[in-house]
Scaffold this motif. Structure first.
Motif, PDB file in Angstrom:
ATOM      1  N   MET A   1      59.206   2.932  50.232  1.00  0.00           N
ATOM      2  CA  MET A   1      58.907   3.441  50.948  1.00  0.00           C
ATOM      3  C   MET A   1      57.887   4.695  50.866  1.00  0.00           C
ATOM      4  SD  MET A   1      61.561   7.126  50.838  1.00  0.00           S
ATOM      5  CE  MET A   1      60.665   8.013  49.769  1.00  0.00           C
ATOM      6  N   LEU A   2      56.542   5.180  52.068  1.00  0.00           N
ATOM      7  CA  LEU A   2      55.590   5.692  51.308  1.00  0.00           C
ATOM      8  C   LEU A   2      55.567   6.567  50.803  1.00  0.00           C
ATOM      9  CD1 LEU A   2      54.310   4.585  54.821  1.00  0.00           C
ATOM     10  CD2 LEU A   2      53.094   3.546  52.877  1.00  0.00           C
ATOM     11  N   PRO A   3      54.386   7.149  50.338  1.00  0.00           N
ATOM     12  CA  PRO A   3      54.135   8.641  49.005  1.00  0.00           C
ATOM     13  C   PRO A   3      54.150   9.352  50.789  1.00  0.00           C
ATOM     14  CG  PRO A   3      52.851   6.820  48.739  1.00  0.00           C
ATOM     15  CD  PRO A   3      53.163   5.712  49.514  1.00  0.00           C
ATOM     16  N   ASP A   4      55.350  10.708  50.451  1.00  0.00           N
ATOM     17  CA  ASP A   4      55.144  12.018  51.906  1.00  0.00           C
ATOM     18  C   ASP A   4      53.435  13.009  51.218  1.00  0.00           C
ATOM     19  OD1 ASP A   4      57.385  11.248  52.541  1.00  0.00           O
ATOM     20  OD2 ASP A   4      58.496  11.867  50.372  1.00  0.00           O
ATOM     21  N   VAL A   5      53.072  12.377  50.160  1.00  0.00           N
ATOM     22  CA  VAL A   5      51.954  13.405  49.809  1.00  0.00           C
ATOM     23  C   VAL A   5      50.310  12.418  49.833  1.00  0.00           C
ATOM     24  CG1 VAL A   5      50.427  14.781  48.168  1.00  0.00           C
ATOM     25  CG2 VAL A   5      52.943  14.054  48.084  1.00  0.00           C
ATOM     26  N   ASP A   6      48.897  12.871  50.863  1.00  0.00           N
ATOM     27  CA  ASP A   6      48.075  11.886  51.206  1.00  0.00           C
ATOM     28  C   ASP A   6      47.114  12.730  50.442  1.00  0.00           C
ATOM     29  OD1 ASP A   6      48.644   9.736  52.764  1.00  0.00           O
ATOM     30  OD2 ASP A   6      49.167  12.191  54.414  1.00  0.00           O
ATOM     31  N   VAL A   7      46.039  12.193  49.642  1.00  0.00           N
ATOM     32  CA  VAL A   7      45.115  12.672  49.544  1.00  0.00           C
ATOM     33  C   VAL A   7      43.709  11.997  50.059  1.00  0.00           C
ATOM     34  CG1 VAL A   7      43.439  13.303  47.345  1.00  0.00           C
ATOM     35  CG2 VAL A   7      45.935  13.478  46.709  1.00  0.00           C
ATOM     36  N   TRP A   8      42.713  12.728  50.844  1.00  0.00           N
ATOM     37  CA  TRP A   8      41.380  12.586  51.398  1.00  0.00           C
ATOM     38  C   TRP A   8      40.983  12.210  50.067  1.00  0.00           C
ATOM     39  CZ3 TRP A   8      41.401   9.566  55.556  1.00  0.00           C
ATOM     40  CH2 TRP A   8      42.403   9.748  56.192  1.00  0.00           C
ATOM     41  N   LEU A   9      39.828  11.046  49.276  1.00  0.00           N
ATOM     42  CA  LEU A   9      39.531  11.286  48.499  1.00  0.00           C
ATOM     43  C   LEU A   9      37.670  10.426  48.964  1.00  0.00           C
ATOM     44  CD1 LEU A   9      38.893  11.419  45.268  1.00  0.00           C
ATOM     45  CD2 LEU A   9      39.770   9.230  45.477  1.00  0.00           C
ATOM     46  N   PRO A  10      36.832  11.242  48.924  1.00  0.00           N
ATOM     47  CA  PRO A  10      34.923  10.409  49.606  1.00  0.00           C
ATOM     48  C   PRO A  10      35.288   9.796  48.605  1.00  0.00           C
ATOM     49  CG  PRO A  10      35.151  13.523  48.872  1.00  0.00           C
ATOM     50  CD  PRO A  10      36.740  13.060  48.789  1.00  0.00           C
ATOM     51  N   ASN A  11      33.929   8.125  48.921  1.00  0.00           N
ATOM     52  CA  ASN A  11      34.034   7.151  48.154  1.00  0.00           C
ATOM     53  C   ASN A  11      32.674   7.937  47.067  1.00  0.00           C
ATOM     54  OD1 ASN A  11      36.139   5.402  49.474  1.00  0.00           O
ATOM     55  ND2 ASN A  11      34.057   5.002  51.272  1.00  0.00           N
ATOM     56  N   THR A  12      31.774   8.406  47.156  1.00  0.00           N
ATOM     57  CA  THR A  12      30.985   8.715  46.280  1.00  0.00           C
ATOM     58  C   THR A  12      31.557   9.817  44.967  1.00  0.00           C
ATOM     59  OG1 THR A  12      31.538  10.924  47.614  1.00  0.00           O
ATOM     60  CG2 THR A  12      29.267   9.623  48.448  1.00  0.00           C
ATOM     61  N   VAL A  13      33.035   9.986  45.602  1.00  0.00           N
ATOM     62  CA  VAL A  13      33.432  10.464  44.242  1.00  0.00           C
ATOM     63  C   VAL A  13      34.112   9.446  43.726  1.00  0.00           C
ATOM     64  CG1 VAL A  13      35.719  12.418  43.660  1.00  0.00           C
ATOM     65  CG2 VAL A  13      34.008  13.186  45.287  1.00  0.00           C
ATOM     66  N   THR A  14      34.959   9.048  43.865  1.00  0.00           N
ATOM     67  CA  THR A  14      35.259   7.423  43.426  1.00  0.00           C
ATOM     68  C   THR A  14      34.266   7.301  42.822  1.00  0.00           C
ATOM     69  OG1 THR A  14      37.386   7.164  45.231  1.00  0.00           O
ATOM     70  CG2 THR A  14      37.168   5.474  44.058  1.00  0.00           C
ATOM     71  N   GLN A  15      33.242   7.215  43.308  1.00  0.00           N
ATOM     72  CA  GLN A  15      32.176   6.029  42.567  1.00  0.00           C
ATOM     73  C   GLN A  15      31.596   7.124  41.481  1.00  0.00           C
ATOM     74  OE1 GLN A  15      31.103   3.335  43.562  1.00  0.00           O
ATOM     75  NE2 GLN A  15      29.964   2.953  42.042  1.00  0.00           N
ATOM     76  N   GLU A  16      31.511   8.253  40.966  1.00  0.00           N
ATOM     77  CA  GLU A  16      31.655   8.801  40.042  1.00  0.00           C
ATOM     78  C   GLU A  16      32.087   8.698  39.071  1.00  0.00           C
ATOM     79  OE1 GLU A  16      29.853  13.769  41.128  1.00  0.00           O
ATOM     80  OE2 GLU A  16      30.635  12.505  42.614  1.00  0.00           O
ATOM     81  N   CYS A  17      33.762   8.992  39.266  1.00  0.00           N
ATOM     82  CA  CYS A  17      34.339   8.121  38.467  1.00  0.00           C
ATOM     83  C   CYS A  17      34.137   7.527  37.980  1.00  0.00           C
ATOM     84  CB  CYS A  17      36.020   8.684  38.748  1.00  0.00           C
ATOM     85  SG  CYS A  17      36.035   9.953  39.670  1.00  0.00           S
ATOM     86  N   ALA A  18      34.397   5.912  38.726  1.00  0.00           N
ATOM     87  CA  ALA A  18      33.996   4.611  37.968  1.00  0.00           C
ATOM     88  C   ALA A  18      32.955   5.120  37.117  1.00  0.00           C
ATOM     89  CB  ALA A  18      33.682   3.601  39.027  1.00  0.00           C
ATOM     90  N   VAL A  19      31.613   5.532  37.600  1.00  0.00           N
ATOM     91  CA  VAL A  19      30.617   5.197  36.236  1.00  0.00           C
ATOM     92  C   VAL A  19      30.746   6.057  35.404  1.00  0.00           C
ATOM     93  CG1 VAL A  19      27.543   6.374  36.219  1.00  0.00           C
ATOM     94  CG2 VAL A  19      29.071   5.337  38.627  1.00  0.00           C
ATOM     95  N   GLU A  20      31.346   7.466  35.727  1.00  0.00           N
ATOM     96  CA  GLU A  20      31.454   7.835  34.047  1.00  0.00           C
ATOM     97  C   GLU A  20      32.620   6.983  33.077  1.00  0.00           C
ATOM     98  OE1 GLU A  20      31.190  10.470  32.812  1.00  0.00           O
ATOM     99  OE2 GLU A  20      31.856  10.528  31.210  1.00  0.00           O
TER     100      GLU A  20
END
Ligand SMILES: [Zn+2]
Length: 164
Positions: A1-20
């Protein structure tokens, strides 16, 4: 079953999290997401606010510098014309092989939901798990479901992350 909640996440933000997360590895770190709910079940993340200078980073525990974060959240809220609000938090699980929430994480979610100042009844929580180069994000949206006896039950909806 697919999740009912979607979150649009900019790649730049994901990158910031990974760097941190790389910077603090193998200790936990994290931060806060801001943005807005486009639809009741679709959020758009615009910025990430880091852990703050007074945050506590341990091998299996992370505590943000809450005062610093609250100031950053308030400042960004004003800067965005009071459009972008607190959506939830993320933190790393360094070396983990899956993105499950710990009992401590669930307690944090309960606290966010029951803290009126957070103004967030449906907080998101994202876990960045793995290690450098292979970080994966697993996300949840939490809410409490009232019960007649005992404490309210914490209900978690899986979130589909959409990168852009
Ligand atoms: Zn955790």
């Amino acid at each position: 079953m697919l999740p009912d909640v979607d979150v649009w996440l900019p790649n730049t933000v994901t990158q910031e999290c990974a760097v941190e997360a790389d910077t603090k590895f193998p200790l936990e770190t994290g931060g806060t997401f801001m943005g807005w709910w486009l639809y009741p079940d679709t959020a758009v993340v615009t910025v990430m606010i880091g852990p703050g200078p007074g945050a506590l980073h341990e091998r299996f525990r992370f505590q943000p510098d809450q005062q610093w974060q609250l100031e950053q959240i308030a400042a960004h809220y004003e800067r965005s014309g009071r459009r972008e609000t607190y959506l939830g938090d993320w933190h790393s699980h360094p070396g983990a092989s899956r993105g499950a929430l710990s009992w401590i994480d669930r307690d944090v979610l309960r606290r966010v939901i029951t803290t009126p100042e957070a103004r967030c009844a449906l907080p998101l929580m994202m876990i960045l798990w793995g290690s450098s180069g292979t970080w994966q994000l697993t996300a949840w949206r939490a809410q409490t479901v009232p019960r007649v006896v005992l404490w309210d039950r914490l209900h978690l909806d899986p979130v589909q992350i959409r990168a852009f």
